[in-house]
Design a protein around this motif. Structure first.
Motif, PDB file in Angstrom:
ATOM      1  N   GLU A  63       0.814  -1.219   0.000  1.00  0.00           N
ATOM      2  CA  GLU A  63       0.000   0.000   0.000  1.00  0.00           C
ATOM      3  C   GLU A  63       0.843   1.262   0.000  1.00  0.00           C
ATOM      4  O   GLU A  63       0.321   2.368  -0.150  1.00  0.00           O
ATOM      5  CB  GLU A  63      -0.918   0.008   1.227  1.00  0.00           C
ATOM      6  N   VAL A  64       2.160   1.121   0.189  1.00  0.00           N
ATOM      7  CA  VAL A  64       3.060   2.273   0.263  1.00  0.00           C
ATOM      8  C   VAL A  64       3.826   2.408  -1.045  1.00  0.00           C
ATOM      9  O   VAL A  64       4.318   1.417  -1.593  1.00  0.00           O
ATOM     10  CB  VAL A  64       4.055   2.117   1.435  1.00  0.00           C
ATOM     11  N   HIS A  65       3.926   3.641  -1.555  1.00  0.00           N
ATOM     12  CA  HIS A  65       4.606   3.891  -2.817  1.00  0.00           C
ATOM     13  C   HIS A  65       5.597   5.049  -2.661  1.00  0.00           C
ATOM     14  O   HIS A  65       5.469   5.874  -1.744  1.00  0.00           O
ATOM     15  CB  HIS A  65       3.598   4.208  -3.920  1.00  0.00           C
ATOM     16  N   VAL A  66       6.554   5.095  -3.570  1.00  0.00           N
ATOM     17  CA  VAL A  66       7.533   6.179  -3.570  1.00  0.00           C
ATOM     18  C   VAL A  66       6.817   7.513  -3.752  1.00  0.00           C
ATOM     19  O   VAL A  66       5.917   7.650  -4.590  1.00  0.00           O
ATOM     20  CB  VAL A  66       8.565   5.981  -4.703  1.00  0.00           C
ATOM     21  N   GLY A  67       7.197   8.508  -2.937  1.00  0.00           N
ATOM     22  CA  GLY A  67       6.561   9.820  -2.985  1.00  0.00           C
ATOM     23  C   GLY A  67       5.396   9.986  -2.037  1.00  0.00           C
ATOM     24  O   GLY A  67       4.859  11.091  -1.895  1.00  0.00           O
ATOM     25  N   ASP A  68       5.008   8.898  -1.356  1.00  0.00           N
ATOM     26  CA  ASP A  68       3.882   8.981  -0.412  1.00  0.00           C
ATOM     27  C   ASP A  68       4.268   9.781   0.834  1.00  0.00           C
ATOM     28  O   ASP A  68       5.426   9.746   1.278  1.00  0.00           O
ATOM     29  CB  ASP A  68       3.423   7.586   0.021  1.00  0.00           C
ATOM     30  N   HIS A  69       3.283  10.448   1.379  1.00  0.00           N
ATOM     31  CA  HIS A  69       3.412  11.159   2.658  1.00  0.00           C
ATOM     32  C   HIS A  69       2.921  10.197   3.740  1.00  0.00           C
ATOM     33  O   HIS A  69       1.756   9.826   3.765  1.00  0.00           O
ATOM     34  CB  HIS A  69       2.560  12.432   2.609  1.00  0.00           C
ATOM     35  N   ILE A  70       3.823   9.772   4.621  1.00  0.00           N
ATOM     36  CA  ILE A  70       3.458   8.810   5.661  1.00  0.00           C
ATOM     37  C   ILE A  70       3.595   9.443   7.039  1.00  0.00           C
ATOM     38  O   ILE A  70       4.294  10.444   7.219  1.00  0.00           O
ATOM     39  CB  ILE A  70       4.308   7.524   5.589  1.00  0.00           C
TER      40      ILE A  70
END
Length: 356
Positions: A63-70
């Motif tokens: 569910e996590v991708h490069v560029g995501d704000h976590i």
């Protein structure tokens, strides 16, 4: 009569002066908080809106991708970062962050006089981490631009808790505007607390107005919240007034609270219904957790069924679906003040669609 005029007048004058003094202190504190935690000018109100910029819990690394704000959820504050690399096989990610641990944050701030490192950190224990994904409504982002902004900030970043913290860094990378709903929420909480103590903070009606005035709700979300707040309450006075799938409102730890009814059965011939409910239970020294509990509802009018079906343009789930959705969130620690509290959970279970 003449004998009491003087003392009464003095008492009235003193009372008025106290009120004026209190009001003056409130205004001074409000102005001070506004100057410290004020939101920057932005043409798009959705970017400030707590309802439009939502957090979603991450369960798998896919569910996590490069560029995501976590967001890494903490007990005192939440830490924000930008994902720079995802390794699905090793279940690890790399991310850009403004600071690392609490001690690291204090060290960086004191050593550099408001300077903080923007560095790339690797996290290996992904399945054991409490991570949320920040989802921006109706917005598309260029991954290359997000990563470029993060790398540019690495050269020189003036860290300041109220005006340039880790959330400012992450939102700037994604949107081009440095924002922090965490700082805005802190200002709103203090503002509400000054006006009406703790009860005002948890008064959703008052909070909805203050959030709108404070720029943390867009017009659409404000109107939708006002619509749902305007539905009627039906006091539970007999066993036929409450059924599985209903949403009830009652006082919980001296505050208004909502829960989902999972089962309901009459207790002998007494004026009591025994119910299994799903709700955000108070947990001392831990995050609020969605829990299934048993409560006894007396027919004294202190428990009410919330009639969300009255709200126009709202479609409700069937009672069995409401219960199923509530049970699917048991033991989840998703509580977030203003964004995902007991009312938000109950509405998520009950409302299939609601639009202004």
């Amino acid at each position: 009569m003449i004998c009491f005029t003087g003392p009464l007048l003095i008492v009235k004058v003193v009372t008025i002066l106290k009120c004026v003094a209190r009001r003056g202190v409130r205004l001074l504190l409000h102005d001070a908080l506004s100057s410290i935690f004020d939101l920057p000018d932005c043409e798009d109100p959705v970017m400030h809106c707590l309802e439009c910029v939502k957090r979603e819990v991450v369960f798998t690394i896919d569910e996590v991708h490069v560029g995501d704000h976590i967001v890494f959820c903490g007990y005192i504050y939440d830490h924000h970062a930008i994902v720079s690399e995802v390794n699905s096989e090793e279940k690890s990610i790399k991310y850009f962050e403004a600071t690392n641990t609490t001690l690291g944050f204090l060290y960086d701030v004191l050593r550099r006089f408001k300077k903080a490192h923007i560095k790339e950190t690797e996290m290996l224990n992904f399945p054991n981490s409490d991570i949320q994904l920040v989802v921006y409504k109706n917005r598309e982002h260029d991954i290359n631009v997000i990563l470029r902004r993060a790398q540019e900030c690495a050269d020189d970043y003036d860290y300041c808790i109220p005006t340039n913290n880790c959330e400012h860094f992450a939102t700037y990378c994604v949107t081009g505007v440095a924002l922090s709903t965490q700082s805005g929420k802190f200002r709103i909480i203090l503002d509400l607390f000054i006006d009406g103590c703790l009860c005002a903070v948890f008064d959703e009606g008052k909070r909805n107005i203050v959030l709108k005035k404070g720029g943390l709700l867009c017009d659409s979300c404000y109107e939708q919240n006002a619509l749902l707040l305007g539905v009627s309450l039906k006091p539970i006075t007999n066993s036929n007034d409450v059924n599985p799938g209903d949403i009830i409102r009652y006082r919980y730890n001296c505050l208004n609270h909502e829960a989902v009814i999972l089962t309901a059965s009459c207790e002998d011939e007494r004026q009591i219904i025994r119910c299994h409910i799903a709700h955000y239970a108070f947990c001392l020294f831990r995050h609020m957790t969605i829990t299934e509990e048993v409560i006894s509802i007396k027919f004294n009018g202190k428990y009410n069924v919330v009639n969300y079906g009255e709200a126009r343009n709202c479609v409700l789930y069937e009672p069995s679906e409401v219960c199923q959705r509530a049970r699917s969130r048991i033991n989840k620690t998703l509580f977030l003040l203003f964004v995902n509290d007991s009312t938000h959970f109950a509405r998520w279970c009950k409302l299939k669609f609601c639009e202004i």
